[in-house]
Design a protein around this motif. Structure first.
Motif, PDB file in Angstrom:
ATOM      1  N   UNK A 202       0.856  -1.187   0.000  1.00 55.06           N
ATOM      2  CA  UNK A 202       0.000   0.000   0.000  1.00 55.06           C
ATOM      3  C   UNK A 202       0.887   1.230   0.000  1.00 55.06           C
ATOM      4  N   UNK A 203       0.308   2.337  -0.431  1.00 60.02           N
ATOM      5  CA  UNK A 203       1.071   3.577  -0.449  1.00 60.02           C
ATOM      6  C   UNK A 203       0.198   4.744  -0.852  1.00 60.02           C
ATOM      7  N   UNK A 204       0.681   5.963  -0.585  1.00 62.51           N
ATOM      8  CA  UNK A 204      -0.088   7.158  -0.955  1.00 62.51           C
ATOM      9  C   UNK A 204      -0.093   7.409  -2.451  1.00 62.51           C
ATOM     10  N   UNK A 205       0.841   6.769  -3.174  1.00 61.74           N
ATOM     11  CA  UNK A 205       0.888   6.891  -4.628  1.00 61.74           C
ATOM     12  C   UNK A 205       1.546   5.625  -5.171  1.00 61.74           C
ATOM     13  N   UNK A 206       1.670   5.541  -6.495  1.00 55.92           N
ATOM     14  CA  UNK A 206       2.181   4.312  -7.094  1.00 55.92           C
ATOM     15  C   UNK A 206       3.703   4.275  -7.158  1.00 55.92           C
ATOM     16  N   UNK A 207       4.347   5.254  -6.518  1.00 55.44           N
ATOM     17  CA  UNK A 207       5.815   5.242  -6.482  1.00 55.44           C
ATOM     18  C   UNK A 207       6.357   5.012  -5.069  1.00 55.44           C
ATOM     19  N   UNK A 208       5.477   4.966  -4.097  1.00 59.52           N
ATOM     20  CA  UNK A 208       5.906   4.808  -2.704  1.00 59.52           C
ATOM     21  C   UNK A 208       5.067   3.709  -2.052  1.00 59.52           C
ATOM     22  N   UNK A 209       5.693   2.528  -1.891  1.00 56.83           N
ATOM     23  CA  UNK A 209       4.952   1.368  -1.413  1.00 56.83           C
ATOM     24  C   UNK A 209       5.494   0.860  -0.082  1.00 56.83           C
ATOM     25  N   UNK A 210       4.586   0.318   0.728  1.00 62.23           N
ATOM     26  CA  UNK A 210       4.935  -0.392   1.957  1.00 62.23           C
ATOM     27  C   UNK A 210       4.323  -1.779   1.898  1.00 62.23           C
ATOM     28  N   UNK A 211       5.144  -2.792   2.038  1.00 62.61           N
ATOM     29  CA  UNK A 211       4.625  -4.162   2.025  1.00 62.61           C
ATOM     30  C   UNK A 211       3.918  -4.444   3.345  1.00 62.61           C
ATOM     31  N   UNK A 212       2.662  -4.842   3.275  1.00 64.96           N
ATOM     32  CA  UNK A 212       1.885  -5.124   4.490  1.00 64.96           C
ATOM     33  C   UNK A 212       1.665  -6.619   4.699  1.00 64.96           C
ATOM     34  N   UNK A 213       1.864  -7.420   3.677  1.00 64.51           N
ATOM     35  CA  UNK A 213       1.690  -8.869   3.838  1.00 64.51           C
ATOM     36  C   UNK A 213       2.294  -9.584   2.641  1.00 64.51           C
ATOM     37  N   UNK A 214       2.781 -10.793   2.874  1.00 64.72           N
ATOM     38  CA  UNK A 214       3.314 -11.651   1.817  1.00 64.72           C
ATOM     39  C   UNK A 214       2.712 -13.035   1.981  1.00 64.72           C
ATOM     40  N   UNK A 215       2.213 -13.594   0.899  1.00 61.90           N
ATOM     41  CA  UNK A 215       1.576 -14.904   0.938  1.00 61.90           C
ATOM     42  C   UNK A 215       2.309 -15.845  -0.018  1.00 61.90           C
ATOM     43  N   UNK A 216       2.722 -16.981   0.504  1.00 65.97           N
ATOM     44  CA  UNK A 216       3.350 -18.008  -0.325  1.00 65.97           C
ATOM     45  C   UNK A 216       2.267 -18.906  -0.901  1.00 65.97           C
ATOM     46  N   UNK A 217       2.418 -19.210  -2.189  1.00 67.65           N
ATOM     47  CA  UNK A 217       1.429 -20.036  -2.874  1.00 67.65           C
ATOM     48  C   UNK A 217       2.144 -21.244  -3.461  1.00 67.65           C
TER      49      UNK A 217
END
Length: 335
Positions: free
Chosen positions: A77-92
């Motif tokens: 998630x992030x305030x724009x498409x150039x600044x992201x914070x990973x909030x979850x990772x799911x292995x499949x």
């Protein structure tokens, strides 16, 4: 609507696309293609005016005949498409054919527009599917402090009462908590009143950074912080009781007194004899010395010893005792 992110291989190359497929639980979902790396697709959710938000979705791996490895779905998630914070990772895993459901609390990002992106990662022969994406938002409005809490000052053993003024737009029941309070001070969790008597030695760990949090129980919170400076209050020293003493003429008498100071760090102590017979003295560590003369026995002599600290203002303590001097018979002299 979904927005293709401005990097990686987009739908034109078959890597990420919104599809109608039997692999989708809902018949229409995001498909993240094989051999994907940092390729994503996102959407913007307007969380303005909301105090909490929850992202839910389902994900699965398409079963293929290949021998490719496992994959990952990273949610950012992030305030724009150039600044992201990973909030979850799911292995499949390659055998994960049954859809799995995920839920992520996005309340920390509530109150403003937010981009949510799904990123595929791994070496896969098939596809990763993300389906049934929903962002559920609460329209609850958070409580607000009517006034800023001012910085505080005080002295140890001061009695303190602070009443925060807080309003909740919906009139919700509120609860309060605080961190960084001086020793002896607490907050009433129901009323928010901060009260108590500042403890001794609080000055040694001053200043305090106090943070007050009010919650409405529905995800809405407000915080106020202020600095709290505590000054030292001097506490007087103490002097242990001294038993009466028996002495003899022309024999050195020494009495050790025991003084102490409760402050931290301890004040330095000095000793004096407000009341004592001629010739008596006390040194810097409280040891009294006296050598009674022939003319002072027999007799009883009152002593008062005083200990004074170096605090401001200086404080003192005293102890009194009696010294009885016994007559020592000496042989007569012939002239």
């Amino acid at each position: 609507s979904w927005t293709e992110l401005p990097f990686g291989d987009g739908p034109a190359n078959g890597q990420i696309r919104v599809v109608n497929s039997s692999k989708c639980v809902n018949g229409r979902c995001l498909r993240l293609g094989d051999h994907v790396l940092l390729i994503g697709i996102g959407r913007q959710a307007d969380l303005t005016g909301h105090s909490s938000a929850t992202l839910t979705f389902q994900y699965r791996r398409e079963i293929t005949d290949g021998d490719g490895g496992d994959g990952k779905i990273r949610v950012r998630v992030g305030p724009n498409i150039w600044s992201w914070t990973t909030v979850a990772t799911y292995s499949v895993n390659r055998d994960d054919a049954v859809p799995k459901t995920a839920s992520i609390d996005l309340s920390d990002w509530a109150g403003a527009p937010l981009y949510v992106g799904f990123f595929g990662e791994g070496q896969l022969d098939g596809f990763l599917y993300v389906d049934n994406v929903e962002i559920m938002m609460s329209s609850n409005r958070a409580p607000v402090f009517d006034e800023l809490l001012p910085d505080q000052g005080g002295v140890e053993r001061d009695r303190v009462t602070i009443v925060p003024e807080v309003t909740d737009p919906e009139g919700d029941d509120l609860s309060f908590a605080a961190t960084g309070l001086p020793p002896g001070i607490s907050i009433n969790p129901a009323s928010g009143v901060i009260a108590g008597t500042i403890g001794f030695d609080a000055a040694q760990i001053s200043p305090f950074r106090t943070v007050v949090t009010v919650s409405d129980g529905l995800g809405g919170q407000a915080r106020e912080s202020f600095s709290w400076t505590v000054s030292d209050r001097n506490r007087g020293p103490s002097l242990a009781p001294i038993d009466d003493v028996l002495a003899s003429e022309s024999a050195l008498l020494q009495v050790t007194t025991v003084g102490s100071d409760p402050d931290l760090p301890h004040d330095s102590l000095s000793y004096s004899l407000p009341l004592a017979p001629a010739g008596a003295s006390v040194n810097s560590v409280g040891r009294i010395s006296w050598n009674p003369g022939e003319a002072q026995g027999p007799g009883s002599y009152p002593f008062t010893v005083e200990v004074t600290d170096s605090g401001s203002p200086a404080l003192s303590a005293t102890q009194s005792f009696d010294v009885t001097v016994a007559e020592i018979n000496k042989p007569p002299l012939l002239s």
